[in-house]
Design a protein around this motif. Sequence first.
Motif, PDB file in Angstrom:
ATOM      1  N   THR A   1       0.852  -1.188   0.000  1.00 37.40           N
ATOM      2  CA  THR A   1       0.000   0.000   0.000  1.00 37.40           C
ATOM      3  C   THR A   1       0.887   1.238   0.000  1.00 37.40           C
ATOM      4  OG1 THR A   1      -0.127  -0.167   2.420  1.00 37.40           O
ATOM      5  CG2 THR A   1      -1.967  -1.083   1.170  1.00 37.40           C
TER       6      THR A   1
ATOM      7  N   LYS B   1      -3.633   2.057   4.316  1.00 36.47           N
ATOM      8  CA  LYS B   1      -4.159   0.707   4.070  1.00 36.47           C
ATOM      9  C   LYS B   1      -5.259   0.651   3.017  1.00 36.47           C
ATOM     10  CE  LYS B   1      -7.324   0.740   8.061  1.00 36.47           C
ATOM     11  NZ  LYS B   1      -6.939   2.063   8.615  1.00 36.47           N
TER      12      LYS B   1
ATOM     13  N   TRP C   1      -5.221   2.192   0.186  1.00 36.15           N
ATOM     14  CA  TRP C   1      -4.689   2.590  -1.111  1.00 36.15           C
ATOM     15  C   TRP C   1      -3.684   1.579  -1.634  1.00 36.15           C
ATOM     16  CZ3 TRP C   1      -6.714   7.072  -3.004  1.00 36.15           C
ATOM     17  CH2 TRP C   1      -7.314   7.945  -2.095  1.00 36.15           C
ATOM     18  N   SER C   2      -4.004   0.917  -2.748  1.00 33.52           N
ATOM     19  CA  SER C   2      -2.967   0.099  -3.398  1.00 33.52           C
ATOM     20  C   SER C   2      -1.882   1.045  -3.888  1.00 33.52           C
ATOM     21  CB  SER C   2      -3.549  -0.717  -4.554  1.00 33.52           C
ATOM     22  OG  SER C   2      -4.084   0.137  -5.548  1.00 33.52           O
TER      23      SER C   2
END
Length: 138
Positions: A42, A93, A95-96
């Motif tokens: 992330t 967490k 956000w990729s």
Amino acid sequence: MAMSNTLKQIIYISSAEHPFTDLELSNMLAAIRKNNEQHNVTGMLLYKDGDFIQVIEGEEEVLEPLFKVICKDHRHYSVVELMRKTIPDRQFKNWSMGFHHINSDDPRLAEFNHFFDDTINHQVDAGEALNLLLVFRE
């Protein structure tokens, strides 16, 4: 399920090899997100006037080799690692790979303008880098 290994967070800054177009940025992001989702990484990437600042988070055995790959990426140069630390929880967490292409007049930049200053002696503070990334997390 295997025990989760140590969570790490790495923050770095770098200079784009050339000024990126929006298309180039979105293509790059699509590839990053796909890769990150596969490896449970992330983070957040900010781009402004040819400068990148990125935070990546993940398990140590994933993050260390990933950062080596990032450092060798031909799309940027002058990679400066600002911070590498063990973290109890992910700060990005959801956000990729969050992303913002920041314009100079973005009000959120007000207290961070010197951050993108290109003066030779400019010392980048790691805590400030994290705060800048967190400002754009929401």
